[in-house]
Write a protein that holds these residues in place. Structure first.
Motif, PDB file in Angstrom:
ATOM      1  N   VAL A  24       0.850  -1.177   0.000  1.00 51.23           N
ATOM      2  CA  VAL A  24       0.000   0.000   0.000  1.00 51.23           C
ATOM      3  C   VAL A  24       0.891   1.235   0.000  1.00 51.23           C
ATOM      4  CG1 VAL A  24      -1.879  -1.151   1.204  1.00 51.23           C
ATOM      5  CG2 VAL A  24      -0.086  -0.021   2.519  1.00 51.23           C
ATOM      6  N   ALA A  25       0.328   2.346  -0.458  1.00 55.52           N
ATOM      7  CA  ALA A  25       1.105   3.584  -0.475  1.00 55.52           C
ATOM      8  C   ALA A  25       1.527   3.970   0.936  1.00 55.52           C
ATOM      9  CB  ALA A  25       0.296   4.703  -1.118  1.00 55.52           C
ATOM     10  N   CYS A  26       0.635   3.767   1.895  1.00 52.52           N
ATOM     11  CA  CYS A  26       0.979   4.039   3.286  1.00 52.52           C
ATOM     12  C   CYS A  26      -0.048   3.354   4.184  1.00 52.52           C
ATOM     13  CB  CYS A  26       1.040   5.534   3.579  1.00 52.52           C
ATOM     14  SG  CYS A  26      -0.524   6.402   3.300  1.00 52.52           S
ATOM     15  N   GLN A  27       0.401   2.984   5.386  1.00 50.58           N
ATOM     16  CA  GLN A  27      -0.520   2.490   6.402  1.00 50.58           C
ATOM     17  C   GLN A  27      -0.842   3.649   7.326  1.00 50.58           C
ATOM     18  OE1 GLN A  27       1.512  -1.768   6.979  1.00 50.58           O
ATOM     19  NE2 GLN A  27      -0.589  -1.680   7.710  1.00 50.58           N
ATOM     20  N   ILE A  28      -2.134   3.826   7.604  1.00 51.50           N
ATOM     21  CA  ILE A  28      -2.644   5.090   8.123  1.00 51.50           C
ATOM     22  C   ILE A  28      -1.945   5.543   9.399  1.00 51.50           C
ATOM     23  CG2 ILE A  28      -4.679   6.301   8.954  1.00 51.50           C
ATOM     24  CD1 ILE A  28      -4.635   5.758   5.954  1.00 51.50           C
ATOM     25  N   GLN A  29      -1.888   4.688  10.414  1.00 48.98           N
ATOM     26  CA  GLN A  29      -1.335   5.157  11.679  1.00 48.98           C
ATOM     27  C   GLN A  29       0.152   5.458  11.542  1.00 48.98           C
ATOM     28  OE1 GLN A  29      -2.135   2.633  15.043  1.00 48.98           O
ATOM     29  NE2 GLN A  29      -1.233   4.065  16.503  1.00 48.98           N
ATOM     30  N   HIS A  30       0.880   4.600  10.826  1.00 53.13           N
ATOM     31  CA  HIS A  30       2.302   4.857  10.611  1.00 53.13           C
ATOM     32  C   HIS A  30       2.500   6.179   9.882  1.00 53.13           C
ATOM     33  CE1 HIS A  30       5.778   4.699   7.795  1.00 53.13           C
ATOM     34  NE2 HIS A  30       6.427   4.342   8.899  1.00 53.13           N
ATOM     35  N   ALA A  31       1.688   6.424   8.854  1.00 53.59           N
ATOM     36  CA  ALA A  31       1.819   7.658   8.085  1.00 53.59           C
ATOM     37  C   ALA A  31       1.476   8.883   8.931  1.00 53.59           C
ATOM     38  CB  ALA A  31       0.924   7.604   6.847  1.00 53.59           C
ATOM     39  N   GLN A  32       0.472   8.746   9.789  1.00 52.12           N
ATOM     40  CA  GLN A  32       0.119   9.871  10.659  1.00 52.12           C
ATOM     41  C   GLN A  32       1.269  10.230  11.592  1.00 52.12           C
ATOM     42  OE1 GLN A  32      -3.465   8.352  12.465  1.00 52.12           O
ATOM     43  NE2 GLN A  32      -4.803   9.425  11.013  1.00 52.12           N
ATOM     44  N   GLU A  33       1.890   9.214  12.194  1.00 55.64           N
ATOM     45  CA  GLU A  33       3.029   9.472  13.085  1.00 55.64           C
ATOM     46  C   GLU A  33       4.187  10.083  12.302  1.00 55.64           C
ATOM     47  OE1 GLU A  33       3.084   9.110  16.323  1.00 55.64           O
ATOM     48  OE2 GLU A  33       1.073   8.259  16.467  1.00 55.64           O
ATOM     49  N   TRP A  34       4.368   9.625  11.078  1.00 56.53           N
ATOM     50  CA  TRP A  34       5.455  10.120  10.232  1.00 56.53           C
ATOM     51  C   TRP A  34       5.240  11.597   9.891  1.00 56.53           C
ATOM     52  CZ3 TRP A  34       6.056  11.619   5.003  1.00 56.53           C
ATOM     53  CH2 TRP A  34       7.336  11.481   4.470  1.00 56.53           C
ATOM     54  N   VAL A  35       4.026  11.943   9.526  1.00 62.18           N
ATOM     55  CA  VAL A  35       3.716  13.344   9.205  1.00 62.18           C
ATOM     56  C   VAL A  35       3.878  14.222  10.440  1.00 62.18           C
ATOM     57  CG1 VAL A  35       1.853  14.931   8.558  1.00 62.18           C
ATOM     58  CG2 VAL A  35       2.213  12.816   7.261  1.00 62.18           C
ATOM     59  N   LYS A  36       3.435  13.733  11.599  1.00 58.19           N
ATOM     60  CA  LYS A  36       3.549  14.536  12.824  1.00 58.19           C
ATOM     61  C   LYS A  36       5.007  14.822  13.167  1.00 58.19           C
ATOM     62  CE  LYS A  36       0.870  11.951  15.467  1.00 58.19           C
ATOM     63  NZ  LYS A  36       0.140  11.499  16.679  1.00 58.19           N
ATOM     64  N   PHE A  37       5.897  13.857  12.907  1.00 59.76           N
ATOM     65  CA  PHE A  37       7.314  14.116  13.167  1.00 59.76           C
ATOM     66  C   PHE A  37       7.817  15.283  12.326  1.00 59.76           C
ATOM     67  CE2 PHE A  37      11.552  13.714  11.352  1.00 59.76           C
ATOM     68  CZ  PHE A  37      12.327  13.904  12.487  1.00 59.76           C
ATOM     69  N   TRP A  38       7.543  15.238  11.020  1.00 55.74           N
ATOM     70  CA  TRP A  38       8.076  16.288  10.155  1.00 55.74           C
ATOM     71  C   TRP A  38       7.500  17.654  10.531  1.00 55.74           C
ATOM     72  CZ3 TRP A  38      12.293  15.543   7.550  1.00 55.74           C
ATOM     73  CH2 TRP A  38      12.630  14.258   7.140  1.00 55.74           C
ATOM     74  N   GLU A  39       6.253  17.693  10.903  1.00 54.17           N
ATOM     75  CA  GLU A  39       5.673  18.972  11.313  1.00 54.17           C
ATOM     76  C   GLU A  39       6.284  19.455  12.617  1.00 54.17           C
ATOM     77  OE1 GLU A  39       1.511  18.160  11.402  1.00 54.17           O
ATOM     78  OE2 GLU A  39       1.227  18.633   9.270  1.00 54.17           O
ATOM     79  N   ALA A  40       6.474  18.546  13.567  1.00 53.09           N
ATOM     80  CA  ALA A  40       7.098  18.936  14.842  1.00 53.09           C
ATOM     81  C   ALA A  40       8.527  19.405  14.630  1.00 53.09           C
ATOM     82  CB  ALA A  40       7.050  17.769  15.825  1.00 53.09           C
ATOM     83  N   ALA A  41       9.203  18.820  13.613  1.00 49.64           N
ATOM     84  CA  ALA A  41      10.591  19.194  13.336  1.00 49.64           C
ATOM     85  C   ALA A  41      10.697  20.486  12.534  1.00 49.64           C
ATOM     86  CB  ALA A  41      11.287  18.062  12.587  1.00 49.64           C
ATOM     87  N   GLY A  42       9.547  21.057  12.147  1.00 53.54           N
ATOM     88  CA  GLY A  42       9.569  22.350  11.479  1.00 53.54           C
ATOM     89  C   GLY A  42       9.507  22.291   9.969  1.00 53.54           C
ATOM     90  N   TYR A  43       9.084  21.142   9.390  1.00 55.38           N
ATOM     91  CA  TYR A  43       8.983  21.009   7.941  1.00 55.38           C
ATOM     92  C   TYR A  43       7.530  20.851   7.525  1.00 55.38           C
ATOM     93  CZ  TYR A  43      14.035  20.249   8.055  1.00 55.38           C
ATOM     94  OH  TYR A  43      15.381  20.394   8.245  1.00 55.38           O
ATOM     95  N   GLU A  44       7.291  21.017   6.240  1.00 58.74           N
ATOM     96  CA  GLU A  44       5.955  20.838   5.680  1.00 58.74           C
ATOM     97  C   GLU A  44       5.980  19.616   4.768  1.00 58.74           C
ATOM     98  OE1 GLU A  44       3.330  22.455   6.475  1.00 58.74           O
ATOM     99  OE2 GLU A  44       4.206  24.116   7.611  1.00 58.74           O
ATOM    100  N   PRO A  45       5.634  18.425   5.280  1.00 56.61           N
ATOM    101  CA  PRO A  45       5.652  17.228   4.419  1.00 56.61           C
ATOM    102  C   PRO A  45       4.623  17.351   3.303  1.00 56.61           C
ATOM    103  CG  PRO A  45       4.571  16.760   6.504  1.00 56.61           C
ATOM    104  CD  PRO A  45       5.154  18.131   6.638  1.00 56.61           C
ATOM    105  N   SER A  46       5.027  16.938   2.107  1.00 52.81           N
ATOM    106  CA  SER A  46       4.153  17.128   0.946  1.00 52.81           C
ATOM    107  C   SER A  46       3.896  15.849   0.172  1.00 52.81           C
ATOM    108  CB  SER A  46       4.773  18.158  -0.011  1.00 52.81           C
ATOM    109  OG  SER A  46       6.065  17.748  -0.417  1.00 52.81           O
ATOM    110  N   SER A  47       4.527  14.731   0.568  1.00 49.60           N
ATOM    111  CA  SER A  47       4.373  13.520  -0.233  1.00 49.60           C
ATOM    112  C   SER A  47       4.447  12.279   0.647  1.00 49.60           C
ATOM    113  CB  SER A  47       5.470  13.448  -1.305  1.00 49.60           C
ATOM    114  OG  SER A  47       5.409  12.229  -1.994  1.00 49.60           O
ATOM    115  N   LEU A  48       3.487  11.385   0.421  1.00 48.19           N
ATOM    116  CA  LEU A  48       3.494  10.069   1.064  1.00 48.19           C
ATOM    117  C   LEU A  48       3.623   8.960   0.026  1.00 48.19           C
ATOM    118  CD1 LEU A  48       0.507  10.596   3.538  1.00 48.19           C
ATOM    119  CD2 LEU A  48       2.926  10.582   4.127  1.00 48.19           C
ATOM    120  N   ALA A  49       3.890   9.324  -1.217  1.00 51.78           N
ATOM    121  CA  ALA A  49       3.784   8.377  -2.325  1.00 51.78           C
ATOM    122  C   ALA A  49       4.812   7.259  -2.253  1.00 51.78           C
ATOM    123  CB  ALA A  49       3.913   9.124  -3.653  1.00 51.78           C
ATOM    124  N   ARG A  50       5.983   7.518  -1.702  1.00 57.66           N
ATOM    125  CA  ARG A  50       7.051   6.518  -1.775  1.00 57.66           C
ATOM    126  C   ARG A  50       7.526   6.072  -0.404  1.00 57.66           C
ATOM    127  NH1 ARG A  50      11.634   7.768  -3.941  1.00 57.66           N
ATOM    128  NH2 ARG A  50      11.527  10.026  -3.720  1.00 57.66           N
TER     129      ARG A  50
END
Length: 711
Positions: free
Chosen positions: A622-648
């Motif tokens: 799958v492109a992403c598993q929901i809970q893993h992807a949510q935690e991943w996005v939260k890290f980048w936002e907390a680190a001060g970045y704007e994540p823009s892609s979950l495709a890979r």
């Protein structure tokens, strides 16, 4: 630290200038000696204030080698930088330290990619986003392999201008950095081994026996077996060894015809072994028709055919017989003086999945074929890529990597009969011209094209590849060739993988603050309370993870000493791919991980339930598993970045945990140790290097007693 206001029309104008800062050692950098090389740069305190977000690293880089090695490719030129440190001017205080900088940038590229961003990276950061030979940033050639007569000249290395930001928070800050208070600024770059920073343009495709190209050739035999007498190439039965044949280099090639009438007989090329002037062994290298020379109506050799070599001067002819059970296929062409072996590599529609392709046809292991040719459009598809280069030595073996034969020097790549075709000059001595027009041997070899033969023939054993060691160390081209035969290809055979970096410098943006602001900073730095400077930073650590099924636990060292932590990113890298030009060393691998959970000191496990990640290792993930992807996005936002892609996410895998919301932090020192628990299935295959990056806030305090840093 001073800031620009949100209303530029109301702000005080800030004058600026660009100052070129050079390293202490200004010699050119060669990739062969780059491993562990330290590059030191000093920003003098008299520059007062600098704007690091507009202070790019600049240089000119070029890469060379067969297989078209490029930087990255998941992180562009940043692959060359292993570690990056920033110190105060006197070197006593570490302001920022990013260990494994190139791996961090690889994940950052993934999180923030997009068409416009990737285009910018291609323009300025040495990022090669595709496997195309035509759209290649690092190499150029005046001709294309699919146009006209193809290419016969080696790849041309291009000088690429690098003007890139450095991807750490401190070095991309939009705030003015007071280098005068820091007594200057020292930057230290540690370069990565060349085997990590470069990768062949098409990766492992066609390199070494494990990645060989299964293909139809001119020499398959029965559909159900690869050979009859235990040899890769069909052996002929010798009925008369003849006399007077050339010794010395024991193997050489000859034209041969069936019977005395070449116009009606089959034509072939034989590889003969000679001892004492007598032919003691002969292999069929090709059979079939000849283009532009007699015989014109030749048929393929068949079992029972008798073959006679032209007798050498003063000698007698050798004679052979095609034994029963041998059914050589294929046809041969001889085109004027440009006569060499040609091997068709790409497959036709009936052989997709068996011939000329790599991969299982899944998302995780897609079909990645060598180029095919679209006749109507007169273009290759899916891209203009060539897995081989002029000067490579082409090898042939059975599918198990046995029965290895070195075929010779690749001197041309072209389209023939709408197929991607390699032209190879055999690395054997050639028999001399004996004066017979029908049996004439050209000085430059022979020309053939693979032809008849079924998918079953190829699937049962024939494959083509080049040895990685030949590319890494170079090799001596076809020594048996005349000195004037294919000089460019022979020269290219000795080229080894490498790169050169010239004119390394940083264009520092110097800013002139209003005198009142500058004086206020100076007074604060001389006071007891001091001048405080907050810096976003990364704390980096590594750990080895054995190839063990079941639960594993790895501590994130150094994290427990942080008082203002934002989040941690864990990247499991394959140990097997760290020092190999065939693979990208900086991409994370899921490797059949089933689930994970973080353990955060006295807070216990987080999340409360284990996070499933097994679907990233499926054949069609799958492109992403929901809970893993949510935690991943939260890290980048907390680190001060704007994540823009979950495709890979599945192709560059990582596991993340945010400790706080954006612009907030957690005191890990008060909570205790942080560890990552990953559970692997029995299918796990790789030993991994876990790289952890913990985003956190540092406070630099400058007062009359000096400079101190707290995390």
């Amino acid at each position: 630290m001073s800031h620009l206001t949100d209303s530029p029309e109301m702000s005080t104008p800030i004058a600026s200038e660009t100052v070129a800062v050079l390293p202490t050692n200004q010699n050119d950098i060669e990739g062969s000696s780059a491993a562990g090389m330290q590059i030191d740069m000093y920003v003098a305190p008299h520059l007062s204030h600098v704007l690091m977000s507009q202070s790019p690293l600049c240089c000119t880089a070029s890469v060379r080698g067969r297989g078209q090695p490029v930087f990255g490719p998941s992180n562009g030129f940043h692959a060359a930088i292993q570690d990056l440190r920033v110190f105060s001017g006197d070197g006593s205080t570490t302001l920022d330290e990013t260990l494994g900088y190139n791996t961090w940038v690889s994940s950052l590229y993934l999180a923030t990619e997009g068409d416009s961003v990737n285009n910018e990276r291609a323009l300025f950061e040495g990022y090669q986003a595709n496997e195309s030979n035509e759209q290649n940033l690092w190499y150029g050639n005046s001709a294309t392999w699919y146009g006209g007569d193809g290419i016969s000249s080696p790849d041309v290395s291009k000088d690429v201008q690098i003007v890139t930001p450095l991807h750490t928070h401190l070095l991309q800050s939009d705030s003015f950095l007071p280098v005068s208070l820091l007594q200057g600024l020292r930057l230290q770059f540690i370069l990565a081994p060349m085997e990590r920073s470069l990768r062949y343009l098409t990766g492992s495709l066609g390199v070494d026996p494990a990645n060989a190209v299964p293909t139809t050739l001119n020499i398959p035999v029965n559909n159900t077996q690869f050979n009859v007498a235990g040899s890769l190439i069909p052996q002929l039965e010798i009925t008369a060894g003849g006399t007077g044949y050339t010794n010395g280099a024991a193997e050489y090639l000859r034209w041969a015809v069936v019977g005395a009438n070449p116009a009606s007989g089959a034509v072939g090329v034989l590889k003969c072994t000679v001892a004492g002037g007598i032919v003691t062994a002969a292999e069929i290298w090709s059979t079939g028709s000849v283009q532009g020379a007699t015989p014109v109506n030749a048929r393929c050799l068949q079992p029972g055919d008798e073959i006679e070599l032209a007798a050498p001067g003063g000698g007698t002819a050798a004679k052979f017989k095609v034994p029963g059970g041998v059914n050589p296929c294929g046809y041969m062409r001889k085109a004027n003086d440009f006569s060499i072996f040609e091997f068709r590599v790409s497959a036709d529609a009936s052989q997709v999945g068996n011939v000329g392709h790599f991969g299982a046809g899944t998302i995780s292991d897609p079909i990645r074929g060598v180029p095919q040719f679209n006749t109507a459009a007169a273009t290759p598809f899916p891209a203009s890529k060539s897995i081989y280069s002029i000067g490579d030595r082409l090898e042939i073996s059975d599918r198990a990597g046995g029965e290895v034969k070195s075929l010779g020097l690749i001197v041309g790549i072209r389209v023939r009969d709408n197929y991607y075709t390699l032209q190879v000059c055999p690395n054997v001595a050639h028999s001399p011209d004996n004066g017979s027009a029908d049996n004439k041997v050209l000085d430059k070899g022979y020309s053939l094209i693979s032809g008849v033969g079924t998918a079953a023939d190829a699937y049962n054993g024939i494959q083509l590849y080049v040895n990685n060691t030949d590319r890494v160390n170079g090799w001596t081209g076809s020594t048996a060739l005349p000195t004037d035969a294919y000089p460019e290809a022979q020269s290219a055979s000795g080229v080894v993988v490498g790169y050169t970096i010239k004119d390394w410098r940083m264009n520092i943006k110097r800013c002139f603050l209003p005198p009142a602001d500058f004086q206020a900073e100076q007074r604060a730095a001389q006071s007891a309370q001091g001048y405080n400077l907050d810096i976003a930073a990364l704390s980096c650590s590594q750990a080895n993870l054995a190839k063990i099924p079941g639960p594993t636990s790895t501590m994130v060292t150094l994290a427990s000493s942080l008082t203002r932590a934002n989040g941690t990113l864990g990247i499991p890298l394959s140990q097997d791919h760290q020092f190999d030009y065939k693979y990208d060393a900086f991409v994370g691998v899921a490797d059949f991980a089933n689930k994970y959970q973080w353990m955060v000191g006295t807070d216990g496990v987080a999340p409360q339930r284990q996070v499933p990640i097994a679907k990233y290792s499926l054949a069609n993930p799958v492109a992403c598993q929901i809970q893993h992807a949510q935690e991943w996005v939260k890290f980048w936002e907390a680190a001060g970045y704007e994540p823009s892609s979950l495709a890979r996410l599945s192709s560059n895998f990582s596991i993340a945990r945010a400790y706080s919301q954006r612009n907030m932090y957690m005191n890990l020192m008060a909570l205790g140790d942080v560890s990552l628990n990953i559970e692997y299935s029995n299918s796990t295959t790789q030993t991994k290097l876990l790289q952890f990056y913990t985003a956190h806030q540092k406070r630099v305090q400058i007062n009359r007693d000096g400079i101190t840093v707290s995390s």
